[in-house]
Design a protein around this motif. Sequence first.
Motif, PDB file in Angstrom:
ATOM      1  N   LYS A 105      51.384  67.050  58.459  1.00 29.27           N
ATOM      2  CA  LYS A 105      52.774  66.884  58.049  1.00 29.27           C
ATOM      3  C   LYS A 105      52.832  66.620  56.542  1.00 29.27           C
ATOM      4  O   LYS A 105      52.176  65.709  56.032  1.00 29.27           O
ATOM      5  N   GLU A 106      53.587  67.429  55.856  1.00 30.52           N
ATOM      6  CA  GLU A 106      53.608  67.432  54.394  1.00 30.52           C
ATOM      7  C   GLU A 106      54.000  66.093  53.791  1.00 30.52           C
ATOM      8  O   GLU A 106      53.403  65.633  52.823  1.00 30.52           O
ATOM      9  N   ASP A 107      54.982  65.428  54.362  1.00 29.83           N
ATOM     10  CA  ASP A 107      55.470  64.183  53.765  1.00 29.83           C
ATOM     11  C   ASP A 107      54.889  62.925  54.420  1.00 29.83           C
ATOM     12  O   ASP A 107      55.358  61.824  54.197  1.00 29.83           O
ATOM     13  N   ALA A 108      53.817  63.088  55.199  1.00 35.77           N
ATOM     14  CA  ALA A 108      53.212  61.945  55.896  1.00 35.77           C
ATOM     15  C   ALA A 108      52.426  61.038  54.964  1.00 35.77           C
ATOM     16  O   ALA A 108      52.275  59.852  55.233  1.00 35.77           O
ATOM     17  N   CYS A 109      51.931  61.583  53.870  1.00 37.67           N
ATOM     18  CA  CYS A 109      51.023  60.827  53.013  1.00 37.67           C
ATOM     19  C   CYS A 109      51.792  59.903  52.061  1.00 37.67           C
ATOM     20  O   CYS A 109      52.520  60.363  51.194  1.00 37.67           O
ATOM     21  N   HIS A 110      51.608  58.600  52.246  1.00 37.06           N
ATOM     22  CA  HIS A 110      52.251  57.614  51.379  1.00 37.06           C
ATOM     23  C   HIS A 110      51.279  56.977  50.401  1.00 37.06           C
ATOM     24  O   HIS A 110      51.686  56.446  49.371  1.00 37.06           O
ATOM     25  N   ALA A 111      49.995  57.048  50.736  1.00 40.56           N
ATOM     26  CA  ALA A 111      48.962  56.523  49.838  1.00 40.56           C
ATOM     27  C   ALA A 111      47.652  57.232  50.157  1.00 40.56           C
ATOM     28  O   ALA A 111      47.451  57.739  51.269  1.00 40.56           O
ATOM     29  N   ILE A 112      46.785  57.269  49.158  1.00 35.66           N
ATOM     30  CA  ILE A 112      45.448  57.822  49.338  1.00 35.66           C
ATOM     31  C   ILE A 112      44.483  56.761  48.832  1.00 35.66           C
ATOM     32  O   ILE A 112      44.556  56.354  47.674  1.00 35.66           O
ATOM     33  N   LEU A 113      43.644  56.296  49.732  1.00 38.19           N
ATOM     34  CA  LEU A 113      42.689  55.246  49.379  1.00 38.19           C
ATOM     35  C   LEU A 113      41.276  55.831  49.353  1.00 38.19           C
ATOM     36  O   LEU A 113      40.791  56.360  50.362  1.00 38.19           O
ATOM     37  N   ILE A 127      37.741  59.588  51.543  1.00 43.85           N
ATOM     38  CA  ILE A 127      39.125  59.675  51.089  1.00 43.85           C
ATOM     39  C   ILE A 127      39.973  59.436  52.325  1.00 43.85           C
ATOM     40  O   ILE A 127      39.822  60.123  53.338  1.00 43.85           O
ATOM     41  N   ASN A 128      40.852  58.439  52.257  1.00 41.53           N
ATOM     42  CA  ASN A 128      41.638  58.006  53.408  1.00 41.53           C
ATOM     43  C   ASN A 128      43.115  58.262  53.140  1.00 41.53           C
ATOM     44  O   ASN A 128      43.689  57.695  52.208  1.00 41.53           O
ATOM     45  N   PHE A 129      43.720  59.110  53.955  1.00 39.36           N
ATOM     46  CA  PHE A 129      45.127  59.457  53.805  1.00 39.36           C
ATOM     47  C   PHE A 129      45.948  58.527  54.697  1.00 39.36           C
ATOM     48  O   PHE A 129      45.719  58.449  55.911  1.00 39.36           O
ATOM     49  N   ILE A 130      46.883  57.822  54.079  1.00 32.52           N
ATOM     50  CA  ILE A 130      47.608  56.727  54.726  1.00 32.52           C
ATOM     51  C   ILE A 130      49.078  57.106  54.917  1.00 32.52           C
ATOM     52  O   ILE A 130      49.734  57.586  53.989  1.00 32.52           O
TER      53      ILE A 130
END
Length: 165
Positions: A105-113, A127-130
Motif C-alpha cells: 500500500k503506497e501510503d502505508a509507510c509512516h517511518a523507515i527505521l 530496513i524496517n518499514f513502519i
Amino acid sequence: MTTVLDQLKKQLAENPAGILENIAKEHQVSVADTIRCLPEDMWRELDGSHFERIIKEIPEWGAVTTIANTGDMIFEVSGVFPRGTFARGYYNLKKTEGGFSGHIKEDACHAILFLKRPFFSKLSASINFINADGDCYLKIFLGRDEDGKLRADQLEKFHALSDWV
C-alpha cells in the motif's frame, strides 16, 4: 507510558538482541517504539516520505532477505527484492524468477527505521518499514558473504541511504 519506555531502554541497553515483535508485545508498545528504545547508535529514522526512493533502490543490491512478521507467522524470502511500479494506490512488485511478488500500500509507510544490532551472535542490518500504528509491515535484511558477515557493498549502500555517520 514513559516509565515503560524507560524500563525498555534499560533492558535493551543491556541486551539489544531478540525478536522485536515479541519484545514490543511483552511491553505493550509498538515495534517502532521498541526500536527507538534501542541504544541510539543502533538505529536511524527517516520519514515515510522516503519510501519510493528507498524501495526502488533495494532491487539493485542483490540478494537480501525480505521478512513479513504478523505475530502468528514469520514469512521470509531470500533473493533479489523485486522491482515495482506504482498503480491504484499500491507499489506493485513484479514477479521474480523465484515467484516473489506482491503489493505494498503506497501510503502505508509512516517511518523507515534502519537498524544495526546483534542478533543470534551476529551483527544484522535491516530496513524496517513502519505503518501509522508503529507496526513493522516489511523488513529487508542485508545479505551475508560466504563467511557469514554482512555484505560490505550492501552495508555501504545501507549507510548512504540512512545517512548513517
